[in-house]
Design a protein around this motif. Sequence first.
Motif, mmCIF file in Angstrom:
data_model
loop_
_atom_site.group_PDB
_atom_site.id
_atom_site.type_symbol
_atom_site.label_atom_id
_atom_site.label_comp_id
_atom_site.label_asym_id
_atom_site.label_seq_id
_atom_site.Cartn_x
_atom_site.Cartn_y
_atom_site.Cartn_z
ATOM 1 N N ARG A 27 -9.901 12.344 -0.347
ATOM 2 C CA ARG A 27 -10.662 12.182 -1.719
ATOM 3 C C ARG A 27 -9.235 11.795 -2.905
ATOM 4 O O ARG A 27 -9.087 12.773 -3.294
ATOM 5 N N GLY A 28 -9.099 11.271 -3.520
ATOM 6 C CA GLY A 28 -7.941 10.670 -4.555
ATOM 7 C C GLY A 28 -6.383 11.093 -4.659
ATOM 8 O O GLY A 28 -6.116 10.722 -5.568
ATOM 9 N N PHE A 29 -6.592 11.087 -3.164
ATOM 10 C CA PHE A 29 -4.767 11.447 -2.845
ATOM 11 C C PHE A 29 -4.025 9.666 -1.599
ATOM 12 O O PHE A 29 -4.482 9.396 -0.851
ATOM 13 N N HIS A 30 -3.556 9.150 -2.786
ATOM 14 C CA HIS A 30 -2.684 7.648 -2.841
ATOM 15 C C HIS A 30 -1.178 7.987 -2.196
ATOM 16 O O HIS A 30 -0.745 8.423 -2.953
ATOM 17 N N PHE A 31 -0.553 7.326 -1.809
ATOM 18 C CA PHE A 31 0.844 6.743 -1.665
ATOM 19 C C PHE A 31 0.805 6.099 -2.660
ATOM 20 O O PHE A 31 0.207 5.242 -2.569
ATOM 21 N N SER A 32 2.077 6.642 -3.432
ATOM 22 C CA SER A 32 2.349 5.403 -4.755
ATOM 23 C C SER A 32 3.004 4.378 -3.576
ATOM 24 O O SER A 32 3.597 4.077 -2.532
ATOM 25 N N PRO A 33 3.405 3.485 -4.178
ATOM 26 C CA PRO A 33 2.991 1.401 -3.142
ATOM 27 C C PRO A 33 5.658 1.641 -3.302
ATOM 28 O O PRO A 33 5.392 1.622 -2.284
ATOM 29 N N PHE A 34 6.240 2.710 -3.943
ATOM 30 C CA PHE A 34 7.272 2.914 -3.898
ATOM 31 C C PHE A 34 7.428 3.277 -2.148
ATOM 32 O O PHE A 34 8.501 2.895 -1.364
ATOM 33 N N TRP A 35 6.889 3.964 -1.723
ATOM 34 C CA TRP A 35 6.392 4.751 -0.572
ATOM 35 C C TRP A 35 5.599 3.787 0.649
ATOM 36 O O TRP A 35 5.662 4.239 1.759
#
Lengths: 199, 257
Positions: A27-35
Motif C-alpha cells: 500500500r502506498g508504494f508506487h514506481f515513479s513513471p521514470f522507472w
Amino acid sequence: MHWVNVAVMLVMITSGWGIYDDDVIVRGFHFSPFWRLGDWAAWSLNWHFAGMWFLVINGLFYLGYGFATGRFREKLLPIRPAEIVRTVVDTLHLKIAHEDITVYNAVQKLLYIIVILAGIAQVVTGIAIWKPVQFSGLVSLLGGFQTARVLHFAGMTVIVGFLIIHVTLALFVPKTLWAMLTGGPKLKPRTRVEGGHAT
Amino acid sequence: MRSPFRPDSLPDPAILDNHRPLINSLERRGLLRGGLSLGALVMLTGCDVKRPEAVKSALLAISRLNDDVQALLFNPNKLAPTYPASMILRPPKFNAYYDVMNVKPVDGATWRLEVSGLVADKRPWTVQDLQALPQSSMVIRHICVEGWSYIGGWSGPTLRSFLEHVGADLRARYVAFRTADDYPSSIDMATALHPQTLLATAYGGDTLTDPFGYPVRLRMSTKLGYKNPKWITAIEVTNTYPGGFWEAKGFPWFAGL
C-alpha cells in the motif's frame, strides 16, 4: 547469453513495475513513471508479454548450456558455510579477493544459485498469474491467485536485490566487466581428469 | 558431463605452428562482434527504435502472435475453479472507464437485444426471452488485468444456449457485443461456447443492479475482467475481427485466463 539476459531482465522488471502500479501490492508504494517501461499499463503489459519469450528462450539456452557442459557444477558447487562467513567478513572489510576471476567465492556461488532459482520461479509464478484457469492446479499449489501474484512480486525484489549487489561488486572489480564483454581470460590448456579419463 | 565443444585430444603442435597466422585471424569473438553489428544494423533499418510508433507496432505484432498462442493454450473443456456461495462479494466491485456516478441505467421494459451477423433468427430479444432459456449459475474469481480479483456469483443462460437458439454459425470466428455505455467488445467462438460463459442477468441470486450491467452482461470465467461488457444491446456473430474498447488502446484481445 548474459547480455541478452541483461536487456530482457531490464525489460521484464521495468515493464512489470508499470503493470504493478495499476494495483499496488504494498500500500502506498508506487514506481515513479521514470522507472516504468511503457506509457501506461497496456504498453507495460505488451512489453512484458513480448519480453517473456526472449527471457524463456534465452533462459532455456543458458540452463541447457550450464547443465550440459557441467559449468554449473564446476563453477557453483560445492558451497561451504564456513567459506560464506569468511567471504562476507572479508567483503565487509572491503577486502574483495577476486584475483582469479574464473573461480567464484562461496558468496558468489550462493548468490548465483539464488538468482538462477529466482529466475525460474518468476517464470513459474508468471505462468500461474498469466493463465490461472488453464493452470489452475499450479495456482492452487502456489496458494491461490493473489499469493502467486505476491510471489511474482517477491521474486522480482530478490532479482533486483541481486542486481544491486552484483553490479556494485562488478564495478569494484573492473576487470570482471572486461571479461564479461570479451568472454573472459583464455584458460591455459589444463590437464584435468573428467569422466574418468585424462585429456 | 564434459563440454561437447572441447576436443578429445589436442592437435599436433607442429600443425598449429604452421597455421599460426590463420588461427590468429580466426576469432570466435570476431564472429560474435560481426554478428552483433549485423543484428544491430538489421534492427536499425527494419525498425527505427527512435520512433515510438515503430516500437508500438512491433509490440502489437507480438501481442497478436500471443493471441494465437493463448487460443492454443485455451482448453474448451477446462473449467475454472468455483467457490462456495458464502464467498460471494456483495456488492461486486465496480470498474469501468468512467466513474460509477456516471452509470446510465437501462430500462429493462423497453430494452431489446439486437441479433445480427451469421445467425438464422435475427429477431430482437426481450428480458423475458432470456429468462425463458435454461439458466446456469457459477461462483468464480473475477480477475482484473490490473491485478485485483474477487469472488462473484453469476447466473443467466449460457452464451452457447443463446447462440444455438438463434441458429448461429458456431464455426464463425468471433462473437461481438455492443453496449449501452459504448463499450464494444468481442471474443473468440471457442470461449463463447465454454460452459462458464454466461449472459448474466443476476448476481448472488438477485437481478443485476444498474452499475453491474442490468439487464444483461457477459460473464466469463476464462477471460480478464475487461472482456466482460455490461448493458449489452447487440450481439453479432462474424468472421471479421471486431476489436474492442481497450483493445483499440493497446490491451491484448484474447486476454484468456
